[in-house]
Design a protein around this motif. Sequence first.
Motif, short mmCIF file in Angstrom:
data_model
loop_
_atom_site.label_atom_id
_atom_site.label_comp_id
_atom_site.label_asym_id
_atom_site.label_seq_id
_atom_site.Cartn_x
_atom_site.Cartn_y
_atom_site.Cartn_z
N LYS A 1 5.57 1.04 -11.87
CA LYS A 1 4.92 -0.08 -11.06
C LYS A 1 4.63 0.22 -9.78
O LYS A 1 5.21 1.19 -9.17
N ILE A 2 3.43 -0.52 -9.27
CA ILE A 2 2.87 0.05 -8.00
C ILE A 2 3.09 -1.37 -7.12
O ILE A 2 2.61 -2.50 -7.69
N ILE A 3 3.80 -1.04 -5.95
CA ILE A 3 3.94 -2.47 -5.14
C ILE A 3 2.71 -2.35 -4.16
O ILE A 3 2.41 -1.87 -3.48
N GLY A 4 2.08 -3.72 -4.56
CA GLY A 4 0.63 -3.84 -3.68
C GLY A 4 1.21 -4.70 -2.46
O GLY A 4 0.76 -4.27 -1.35
N VAL A 5 1.80 -5.89 -2.53
CA VAL A 5 2.38 -6.84 -1.30
C VAL A 5 3.95 -6.95 -1.49
O VAL A 5 4.20 -7.13 -2.73
N VAL B 1 2.86 -7.00 -7.60
CA VAL B 1 3.42 -5.51 -8.36
C VAL B 1 2.44 -5.42 -9.43
O VAL B 1 2.16 -6.23 -10.29
N TYR B 2 1.81 -4.20 -9.42
CA TYR B 2 0.79 -3.88 -10.36
C TYR B 2 1.70 -3.15 -11.38
O TYR B 2 2.28 -2.17 -11.13
N GLN B 3 1.51 -3.52 -12.69
CA GLN B 3 2.10 -2.65 -13.72
C GLN B 3 1.07 -1.93 -14.34
O GLN B 3 0.17 -2.39 -15.00
N TYR C 1 -3.87 1.05 7.12
CA TYR C 1 -4.79 2.01 6.28
C TYR C 1 -4.95 1.72 4.90
O TYR C 1 -4.42 0.84 4.29
N SER C 2 -5.89 2.58 4.39
CA SER C 2 -6.16 2.31 2.93
C SER C 2 -5.07 2.51 2.23
O SER C 2 -4.05 3.24 2.55
N GLY C 3 -4.85 1.52 1.20
CA GLY C 3 -3.66 1.63 0.18
C GLY C 3 -2.52 0.71 1.02
O GLY C 3 -1.30 0.54 0.33
N ALA C 4 -2.61 0.23 2.05
CA ALA C 4 -1.54 -0.76 2.76
C ALA C 4 -1.21 -2.16 2.14
O ALA C 4 -0.12 -2.50 2.19
N GLY C 5 -2.29 -2.58 1.19
CA GLY C 5 -1.88 -3.84 0.49
C GLY C 5 -2.68 -4.72 1.21
O GLY C 5 -2.53 -5.86 0.66
N LYS C 6 -3.67 -4.53 2.05
CA LYS C 6 -4.58 -5.68 2.58
C LYS C 6 -5.28 -6.39 1.44
O LYS C 6 -5.24 -7.61 1.37
N SER C 7 -5.92 -5.50 0.67
CA SER C 7 -6.80 -6.32 -0.16
C SER C 7 -6.13 -7.17 -1.35
O SER C 7 -6.35 -8.39 -1.40
N SER C 8 -4.84 -6.50 -1.71
CA SER C 8 -4.13 -7.16 -2.71
C SER C 8 -3.67 -8.62 -2.01
O SER C 8 -3.71 -9.56 -2.66
N LEU C 9 -3.30 -8.60 -0.81
CA LEU C 9 -2.86 -9.75 -0.15
C LEU C 9 -3.94 -10.87 0.15
O LEU C 9 -3.78 -11.88 -0.40
N1 LIG Z 1 -5.67 -3.31 -10.02
C1 LIG Z 1 -4.54 -2.56 -9.28
N2 LIG Z 1 -3.92 -1.60 -10.19
C2 LIG Z 1 -2.94 -0.99 -10.14
N3 LIG Z 1 -2.70 -0.71 -8.75
C3 LIG Z 1 -3.34 -1.22 -7.59
C4 LIG Z 1 -4.37 -2.31 -8.16
N4 LIG Z 1 -4.92 -2.69 -7.18
C5 LIG Z 1 -4.24 -1.94 -5.95
N5 LIG Z 1 -3.39 -1.42 -6.40
C6 LIG Z 1 -2.38 -0.50 -5.50
O1 LIG Z 1 -1.92 -1.25 -4.69
C7 LIG Z 1 -1.80 -0.78 -3.27
C8 LIG Z 1 -2.39 -1.53 -2.44
O2 LIG Z 1 -3.83 -1.67 -2.67
P1 LIG Z 1 -4.91 -2.35 -1.73
O3 LIG Z 1 -4.48 -3.91 -1.66
O4 LIG Z 1 -6.12 -2.12 -2.43
O5 LIG Z 1 -4.63 -1.75 -0.27
P2 LIG Z 1 -5.91 -1.74 0.66
O6 LIG Z 1 -6.85 -2.80 0.74
O7 LIG Z 1 -5.06 -2.00 2.13
O8 LIG Z 1 -6.42 -0.47 0.82
C9 LIG Z 1 -2.39 0.57 -3.57
O9 LIG Z 1 -1.18 1.58 -3.69
C10 LIG Z 1 -3.18 0.68 -4.86
O10 LIG Z 1 -3.46 1.86 -5.45
#
Ligand SMILES: Nc1ncnc2c1ncn2[C@@H]1O[C@H](COP(=O)(O)OP(=O)(O)O)[C@@H](O)[C@H]1O
Lengths: 220, 346
Positions: free
Chosen positions: B17-21, B10-12, B39-47
């Motif tokens: 709060k934004i849920i990443g994973v 969870v990103y604060q 798709y973009s924003g799905a949370g792949k990079s976060s995971l």
């Molecule tokens: N450092 C961060 N701070 C706040 N929100 C973030 C941060 N990194 C990613 N997010 C949010 O988390 C969600 C997932 O992002 P991300 O993992 O980058 O997705 P993807 O790689 O699938 O495009 C998105 O809504 C993004 O805006």
Amino acid sequence: MMDQFITLLPELNKSFLETLIMVAIGLGVALIVGLPLGLLLFVTDRDLFLENKWIKGVTGVIVNLVRSVPFIILLVFLFPFTNFLVGTTTGPVAASVALSVAAIPFYARIVEASARDIDRGVIEAAIACGASPWLIIKDIIFPEIKSGLISGLTITAISLIGYSAMAGAIGGGGIGDLAIRYGYYRYDNFVMFTTVILLIVMVQVIQYVGDFLAKYVKKG
Amino acid sequence: MISIEQLCKVYQTKDRKIIGVDNVTMTVEKGEIFGIVGYSGAGKSSLLRCMNILERPTSGKVTLDGIDLLSLSPKELRTARQSIGMIFQGFHLAISKTVLENVAFALKASKVGRVERKRRALELLDLVGLSDKADQYPAQLSGGQKQRVSIARALANNPKVLLCDEATSALDPNTTQSILKLLKKINRELGLTIVLITHEMEVVKEICDRCAVMEEGRIVEEGKTYDMFAYPQNTLTKRFIQTVLDFNLPKELLEHSKGTIVHMKFTGKLAGESVVSDLLQNYEVRGNILHGKVDYIQNKALGTFVIELTGEDKEVQQAIESVRKKVEVEVLPHDGSVHHSAAGAE
Ligand SMILES: Nc1ncnc2c1ncn2[C@@H]1O[C@H](COP(=O)(O)OP(=O)(O)O)[C@@H](O)[C@H]1O
Ligand SMILES: [Mg+2]
């Protein structure tokens, strides 16, 4: 006119040397203290690898504090400290104390700003490699901002020449002192113009050398 | 190899709060190439970034070869990271370092000596096919070459896993192919486990053994790549599959067609032609092939045929029923809405 110049020459030489001493000491301290301070401000920033709200906050406030005091006031305010440190408040060495104190936060902010321009991804890749914070600073951040560090030193040096004139006015010596003593108090236009020209030449030379070095170390 | 349990990130931000994973549990097996699409924003990079703790999970567990990465001290974590290589969409090379120095940096991080650093860096550049570029700067390289350098850097410390964050998304199709080939070669020759994330199903089709589809921080479907293509369950998975297996029939053709348009999907060893010829022989129908294509996924064939059947209604129905026993069949409507109906094929 030539006569005038020859009579002025010994004094001019002395003043020039004094200015050089003041600027050199100020620059040296800026490099030794301001550079690490600038890096500290950068690496303790939010989302960076040594993120630390407290260190960043306290250092930032101190830096801003010093930077917001007008130099002439800083100079006077530091007299007791200067006296304690070098045993006098007159002469170029005494003047360099205040110049150094002013130069440290000035240069630190420049260092911080150039470090901010580094692509965060490059730092991230270094972290992903398992590099230690020290290795990242030394081997990634430092080389990436080398050119900016030199440009920053150039800007600092030129500001210091300006400040040194003020320091000179209240007993520091140097070219500024000369200009004020003769040019201002005695209405001697010749001395005034000579010193101004000398200052212009100095600034030009520093800028030229600085630009050249900054370009030289920039690779890739 | 990598096991992730109930992971949440969870990103604060200042105001919310934004849920990443969102509660992801998954495992990556040793030696496989595992793809995560979304798709973009799905949370792949976060995971992915939680797998080497570039991003610290809010809750959950990440283990690599049995080591709980979240329990490590900073120093231990750095050592663990040396066994996890990572490459990025933007390459992230230091622009003031030469190609060789960029690769050698990773070796410096693991305290390899000077002479050995150079030898090993050259060996790695050779592996990625860039020995002649050792003394150049990144600015002098093409995108594909930069990615090769970053692969060399990621492989420097003989990692167990390679994490790839959209590694080919900034590259043109040809370069993408060559980078994917290189990744596959590394996977086969060095036995390196690879986790890659992408928004392109084509990439998954090309090299992944298994894959997962991600949406809103969750994994919505996961399985062997062939099975995902052949028997997708989730709507989003179907939509991604479409991007690869898509076919477009002219609208006029569908609207003016007098027959029944049948879409057949052949999986595994079943040869499309024999099913079709049997159908035409055994029933009083005439067939007109509108589309035919065979995709190879993990070296297994996946065929798509679209045939227009004409004849007595009853005969056509019986013919369709007969093939339905063997393959996946769907009758397409005549309004040109192939796209959507095909996506909904069961
Ligand atoms: N450092 C961060 N701070 C706040 N929100 C973030 C941060 N990194 C990613 N997010 C949010 O988390 C969600 C997932 O992002 P991300 O993992 O980058 O997705 P993807 O790689 O699938 O495009 C998105 O809504 C993004 O805006
Ligand atoms: Mg991403």
